[in-house]
Design an enzyme around this catalytic site. Structure first.
Site, PDB file in Angstrom:
ATOM      1  N   GLU A 278       0.865  -1.192   0.000  1.00 15.33           N
ATOM      2  CA  GLU A 278       0.000   0.000   0.000  1.00 15.33           C
ATOM      3  C   GLU A 278       0.896   1.235   0.000  1.00 15.33           C
ATOM      4  OE1 GLU A 278      -2.820   0.191   3.284  1.00 15.33           O
ATOM      5  OE2 GLU A 278      -2.949   2.366   3.113  1.00 15.33           O
TER       6      GLU A 278
ATOM      7  N   ARG B  18       0.573  10.351   0.163  1.00 11.00           N
ATOM      8  CA  ARG B  18       0.877  11.499   1.023  1.00 11.00           C
ATOM      9  C   ARG B  18       2.020  12.336   0.498  1.00 11.00           C
ATOM     10  NH1 ARG B  18       1.009   9.400   7.153  1.00 11.00           N
ATOM     11  NH2 ARG B  18      -0.572   7.782   6.980  1.00 11.00           N
TER      12      ARG B  18
ATOM     13  N   THR C 167      -4.358   6.246   1.577  1.00 11.61           N
ATOM     14  CA  THR C 167      -4.755   7.653   1.775  1.00 11.61           C
ATOM     15  C   THR C 167      -5.644   8.135   0.628  1.00 11.61           C
ATOM     16  OG1 THR C 167      -2.442   7.854   2.510  1.00 11.61           O
ATOM     17  CG2 THR C 167      -3.846   9.746   2.864  1.00 11.61           C
TER      18      THR C 167
ATOM     19  N   LYS D 140     -10.870  -1.847   6.230  1.00 12.73           N
ATOM     20  CA  LYS D 140      -9.688  -1.502   7.011  1.00 12.73           C
ATOM     21  C   LYS D 140     -10.198  -1.025   8.375  1.00 12.73           C
ATOM     22  CE  LYS D 140      -5.822   1.827   6.959  1.00 12.73           C
ATOM     23  NZ  LYS D 140      -4.770   2.353   6.068  1.00 12.73           N
TER      24      LYS D 140
HETATM   25  O1  LIG Z   1      -2.312   6.804   5.065  1.00 14.05           O
HETATM   26  C1  LIG Z   1      -3.388   6.247   5.316  1.00 14.05           C
HETATM   27  O2  LIG Z   1      -4.311   6.217   4.519  1.00 14.05           O
HETATM   28  C2  LIG Z   1      -3.625   5.599   6.620  1.00 14.05           C
HETATM   29  O3  LIG Z   1      -4.661   5.068   6.830  1.00 14.05           O
HETATM   30  C3  LIG Z   1      -2.592   5.631   7.668  1.00 14.05           C
HETATM   31  C4  LIG Z   1      -1.730   4.393   7.770  1.00 14.05           C
HETATM   32  O4  LIG Z   1      -2.424   3.216   7.619  1.00 14.05           O
HETATM   33  C5  LIG Z   1      -0.997   4.475   9.056  1.00 14.05           C
HETATM   34  O5  LIG Z   1      -0.151   5.586   8.986  1.00 14.05           O
HETATM   35  C6  LIG Z   1      -0.254   3.242   9.455  1.00 14.05           C
HETATM   36  O6  LIG Z   1       0.875   3.575  10.223  1.00 14.05           O
HETATM   37  P1  LIG Z   1       1.310   2.800  11.547  1.00 14.05           P
HETATM   38  O7  LIG Z   1       0.449   3.343  12.642  1.00 14.05           O
HETATM   39  O8  LIG Z   1       2.734   3.151  11.730  1.00 14.05           O
HETATM   40  O9  LIG Z   1       1.062   1.344  11.331  1.00 14.05           O
END
Ligand SMILES: O=C(O)C(=O)C[C@H](O)[C@H](O)COP(=O)(O)O
Length: 206
Positions: free
Chosen positions: A40, A44, A68, A128
């Site tokens: 994925e 960003r 995202t 998700k």
């Molecule tokens: O960018 C997106 O669409 C998201 O939903 C955010 C990511 O899934 C989280 O940033 C996962 O990051 P961790 O918390 O480090 O596992």
């Protein structure tokens, strides 16, 4: 291609933020060789779409999707990049309307029973669960699974190598998302062997 097939290709989906375009291909190769078949790539960073093209060219057998996906701009960017799947941290009526017009598998996000029910009513079976740890972790998912056993989740957000098995042990979890195998220093050092080793460790989580 179904989202179920993509999510069942490995127990962990790495959530990748690409800061340097030159890292895209070797990083995708390292993750895939380590056993992580679905990647994925978050939209960003402005180079994300270009990075996806490079990753798909390097590892055509991987599932390279976008993360995202939150509005029309990120939806359009996903389509233009040739994303194999799309992931959203949540959902909106705008996104629901957009994804109805495409064949690209979509994984929308939910964190409460009402959000889960709304997405179920639109025909989604895989969601998700975000932000997993902050929204109640395994206890929350287990509780949701009581009245809503027909939904299956990819929890993401704050999950580590140590906590991933607790999620994967739940009957309503197909895989987890995480960033722990994307060690910033290793990527900066372009130590792709070490990233591959972290990916392999993640792909062997049970
Ligand atoms: O960018 C997106 O669409 C998201 O939903 C955010 C990511 O899934 C989280 O940033 C996962 O990051 P961790 O918390 O480090 O596992």
């Amino acid at each position: 291609m179904s989202i179920e097939k993509i999510l069942s290709s490995a127990p962990v989906v790495p959530v990748v933020v690409i800061d340097n375009l030159e890292d895209a291909a070797p990083l995708a190769r390292a993750l895939y060789n380590g056993g992580l078949k679905a990647l994925e790539i978050t939209l960003r960073t402005p180079i994300a779409a270009e990075a996806i093209k490079l990753m798909k060219a390097e590892v055509p057998e991987a599932y390279v999707g976008t993360g995202t996906v939150v509005d029309k701009a990120s939806f359009d960017a996903s389509v233009a990049a040739g994303a194999d799947f799309m992931v959203s941290p949540g959902v909106s009526d705008e996104l629901l309307a957009l994804v109805k017009g495409t064949d690209i598998p979509f994984l929308p996000g939910a964190a409460t029973p009402s959000e889960v029910m709304k997405l179920a009513s639109h025909g989604f079976k895989f969601l998700k669960f975000f932000p997993a740890e902050a929204a109640g972790g395994t206890a929350m998912l287990k509780s949701i699974g009581g009245p809503l056993p027909q939904l299956t989740f990819c929890p993401t957000g704050g999950i580590s190598l140590a906590t991933a098995p607790n999620y994967l042990a739940l009957s309503n979890v197909i895989c987890v998302g995480g960033t722990w195998m994307l060690d910033k220093q290793l990527i900066e050092n372009k130590d792709w062997q070490a990233i591959e080793a972290l990916a392999r460790q993640a792909s062997e989580v049970k």
